[in-house]
Design a protein around this motif. Structure first.
Motif, PDB file in Angstrom:
ATOM      1  N   TYR A  16       1.095  -1.000  -0.552  1.00 10.57           N
ATOM      2  CA  TYR A  16       0.095   0.058  -0.348  1.00 10.57           C
ATOM      3  C   TYR A  16       0.755   1.789  -0.111  1.00 10.57           C
ATOM      4  CZ  TYR A  16      -3.231   3.593   1.969  1.00 10.57           C
ATOM      5  OH  TYR A  16      -3.978   5.244   1.803  1.00 10.57           O
ATOM      6  N   LYS A  17       0.578   1.781  -0.953  1.00  9.39           N
ATOM      7  CA  LYS A  17       2.152   3.367  -1.149  1.00  9.39           C
ATOM      8  C   LYS A  17       2.929   2.758  -1.299  1.00  9.39           C
ATOM      9  CE  LYS A  17      -2.140   6.359  -0.196  1.00  9.39           C
ATOM     10  NZ  LYS A  17      -2.077   8.259   0.833  1.00  9.39           N
ATOM     11  N   GLY A  18       2.943   2.571  -1.461  1.00 13.85           N
ATOM     12  CA  GLY A  18       5.100   2.191  -1.164  1.00 13.85           C
ATOM     13  C   GLY A  18       5.582   1.509  -0.506  1.00 13.85           C
ATOM     14  N   LYS A  19       5.007   0.499   0.201  1.00  9.23           N
ATOM     15  CA  LYS A  19       4.817  -0.093   1.728  1.00  9.23           C
ATOM     16  C   LYS A  19       4.307  -1.297   1.731  1.00  9.23           C
ATOM     17  CE  LYS A  19       5.815   3.862   4.653  1.00  9.23           C
ATOM     18  NZ  LYS A  19       5.786   4.649   6.464  1.00  9.23           N
ATOM     19  N   THR A  20       5.064  -1.902   2.389  1.00  5.16           N
ATOM     20  CA  THR A  20       4.663  -3.519   1.913  1.00  5.16           C
ATOM     21  C   THR A  20       3.966  -3.789   3.862  1.00  5.16           C
ATOM     22  OG1 THR A  20       5.534  -4.577   0.387  1.00  5.16           O
ATOM     23  CG2 THR A  20       4.461  -5.841   2.201  1.00  5.16           C
ATOM     24  N   TYR A  21       2.696  -4.225   3.950  1.00  2.00           N
ATOM     25  CA  TYR A  21       2.084  -4.076   5.226  1.00  2.00           C
ATOM     26  C   TYR A  21       1.983  -5.949   5.501  1.00  2.00           C
ATOM     27  CZ  TYR A  21       1.349   0.556   6.241  1.00  2.00           C
ATOM     28  OH  TYR A  21       1.205   1.629   5.995  1.00  2.00           O
ATOM     29  N   SER A  22       2.172  -6.735   6.325  1.00  2.00           N
ATOM     30  CA  SER A  22       2.142  -8.038   6.376  1.00  2.00           C
ATOM     31  C   SER A  22       1.893  -8.044   8.329  1.00  2.00           C
ATOM     32  CB  SER A  22       3.204  -8.431   6.119  1.00  2.00           C
ATOM     33  OG  SER A  22       4.884  -8.049   6.440  1.00  2.00           O
ATOM     34  N   VAL A  23       1.419  -9.915   7.778  1.00  3.02           N
ATOM     35  CA  VAL A  23       1.332 -10.880   9.263  1.00  3.02           C
ATOM     36  C   VAL A  23       1.668 -12.183   9.383  1.00  3.02           C
ATOM     37  CG1 VAL A  23      -0.455  -8.631  10.263  1.00  3.02           C
ATOM     38  CG2 VAL A  23      -1.295 -11.148   8.328  1.00  3.02           C
ATOM     39  N   SER A  24       1.869 -12.460  10.062  1.00  6.11           N
ATOM     40  CA  SER A  24       2.513 -14.468   9.860  1.00  6.11           C
ATOM     41  C   SER A  24       1.594 -14.532  11.022  1.00  6.11           C
ATOM     42  CB  SER A  24       3.790 -14.304   9.791  1.00  6.11           C
ATOM     43  OG  SER A  24       4.420 -14.380   8.838  1.00  6.11           O
ATOM     44  N   LEU A  25       0.221 -14.678  11.655  1.00  8.54           N
ATOM     45  CA  LEU A  25      -0.410 -15.052  12.554  1.00  8.54           C
ATOM     46  C   LEU A  25      -0.869 -16.523  13.054  1.00  8.54           C
ATOM     47  CD1 LEU A  25      -3.181 -12.548  11.690  1.00  8.54           C
ATOM     48  CD2 LEU A  25      -1.386 -12.396  13.352  1.00  8.54           C
ATOM     49  N   THR A  26      -0.396 -17.034  13.954  1.00  7.09           N
ATOM     50  CA  THR A  26      -0.653 -18.637  14.784  1.00  7.09           C
ATOM     51  C   THR A  26      -1.843 -18.589  15.209  1.00  7.09           C
ATOM     52  OG1 THR A  26       0.170 -17.855  16.528  1.00  7.09           O
ATOM     53  CG2 THR A  26       1.773 -19.022  14.680  1.00  7.09           C
ATOM     54  N   LYS A  27      -2.594 -19.366  15.060  1.00  9.28           N
ATOM     55  CA  LYS A  27      -3.806 -19.266  15.609  1.00  9.28           C
ATOM     56  C   LYS A  27      -4.017 -19.325  17.122  1.00  9.28           C
ATOM     57  CE  LYS A  27      -8.361 -22.519  15.462  1.00  9.28           C
ATOM     58  NZ  LYS A  27      -9.163 -23.619  15.614  1.00  9.28           N
ATOM     59  N   GLY A  28      -3.114 -20.017  17.347  1.00  7.11           N
ATOM     60  CA  GLY A  28      -3.314 -19.269  19.243  1.00  7.11           C
ATOM     61  C   GLY A  28      -3.151 -18.560  19.605  1.00  7.11           C
ATOM     62  N   SER A  29      -2.151 -17.431  18.844  1.00 11.65           N
ATOM     63  CA  SER A  29      -1.521 -15.921  18.470  1.00 11.65           C
ATOM     64  C   SER A  29      -2.888 -15.461  18.818  1.00 11.65           C
ATOM     65  CB  SER A  29      -1.068 -15.288  18.236  1.00 11.65           C
ATOM     66  OG  SER A  29      -0.570 -14.805  17.389  1.00 11.65           O
ATOM     67  N   VAL A  30      -3.960 -15.778  17.697  1.00  4.53           N
ATOM     68  CA  VAL A  30      -4.994 -14.191  17.510  1.00  4.53           C
ATOM     69  C   VAL A  30      -5.902 -15.067  18.753  1.00  4.53           C
ATOM     70  CG1 VAL A  30      -7.165 -13.864  16.379  1.00  4.53           C
ATOM     71  CG2 VAL A  30      -4.762 -14.600  15.163  1.00  4.53           C
ATOM     72  N   GLU A  31      -5.570 -16.634  18.648  1.00  3.15           N
ATOM     73  CA  GLU A  31      -7.386 -16.030  20.067  1.00  3.15           C
ATOM     74  C   GLU A  31      -6.558 -16.000  21.017  1.00  3.15           C
ATOM     75  OE1 GLU A  31      -9.323 -20.773  18.905  1.00  3.15           O
ATOM     76  OE2 GLU A  31      -7.007 -21.272  19.407  1.00  3.15           O
ATOM     77  N   LYS A  32      -5.114 -15.470  21.731  1.00  2.00           N
ATOM     78  CA  LYS A  32      -5.141 -15.297  23.166  1.00  2.00           C
ATOM     79  C   LYS A  32      -5.481 -13.594  22.558  1.00  2.00           C
ATOM     80  CE  LYS A  32      -0.780 -14.431  26.118  1.00  2.00           C
ATOM     81  NZ  LYS A  32       0.756 -15.170  26.099  1.00  2.00           N
TER      82      LYS A  32
END
Length: 255
Positions: free
Chosen positions: A199-215
């Motif tokens: 987005y607009k010259g930058k890269t936004y990213s996530v590397s998520l695990t199910k456990g971290s999201v539930e937490k």
């Protein structure tokens, strides 16, 4: 007058020699008898009881986990290898419904269902590709509207549509947060999700695990069965600007 024979010295010597000979013969006979007994006994070897190890045939059959590929083959059921079992082992059948409550180590993610679901996401027109592993989903968005248009020349979406979709950093954070959470809920077998969104010259990213999201949500996503529970426990209280900022601070990487 002759002396009695027992008064003569050689009589006693002879008597001692005879006695010693008799004793020797008796001892030799005993030793011979004892030596011959083991080989002469028919029960010492022929009727020997087998050891417990020799009489037991241990089972080496392992019950494998059931996967989507082999769940439809009852002839391969582990129960056929167990001679004392009369009731066949239950076979896990993957559900046709995307929101199946099955863990990642039992059934691989249903690729076609995942692809079909990602096409329903609000931002789906601008998704470049979706990678699906055994328990992982990886999503890449187009780098720009120009790249999108080059790959989809017949589509009628405009640059304004693209701008509206990614109108701000908060909108980008909302996609990364909300779409990933929906996927975790929809496909319980998902262990991790990776999303990359330029987005607009930058890269936004996530590397998520199910456990971290539930937490983060302090919730068990697998226990959410209805849309009302989803609204009450997740989307209602958490899909706000404040929580999007918290989510971005914890999970979003910007390069």
């Amino acid at each position: 007058m002759k002396k009695p024979i027992y008064t003569r010295w050689w009589f006693w010597v002879l008597l001692v020699i005879i006695a010693l000979g008799i004793i020797q013969v008796v001892n030799t006979g005993k030793q011979t008898t004892q030596t011959a007994l083991p080989s002469a006994s028919p029960t010492s070897a022929g009727s020997q009881e087998p050891s417990p190890e020799a009489s037991v045939t241990p089972s080496t059959t392992l019950v494998p986990g059931v996967s989507a590929e082999n769940s439809a083959a009852p002839s391969e059921s582990p129960s056929s290898a167990l001679p004392a079992t009369t009731t066949p082992a239950a076979t896990v059948q993957p559900s046709a419904v995307p929101s199946q409550a099955v863990s990642a180590d039992q059934v691989p993610l249903p690729k076609q269902e995942v692809l079909a679901y990602t096409r329903q996401l609000k931002s789906s027109p601008f998704i470049r590709d979706v990678g699906i592993g055994t328990d992982n989903i990886e999503i890449h968005f187009f780098n720009s509207f120009a790249e999108y248009k080059k790959a989809n020349p017949s589509k009628k979406l405009t640059s304004s549509d693209y701008t509206d979709e990614f109108s701000s950093v908060d909108a980008v954070n909302g996609i990364l947060m909300e779409e990933s959470t929906r996927l975790f809920r929809q496909f319980p077998g998902t262990a991790s999700i990776d999303i990359t969104l330029p987005y607009k010259g930058k890269t936004y990213s996530v590397s998520l695990t199910k456990g971290s999201v539930e937490k983060f949500y302090n919730a068990d996503l697998d226990s959410i069965k209805t849309d009302q529970q989803w609204r009450d426990q997740i989307s209602g209280p958490f899909f706000t600007k404040d929580y999007r900022d918290q989510f971005a601070k914890r999970f979003v990487k910007v390069t």
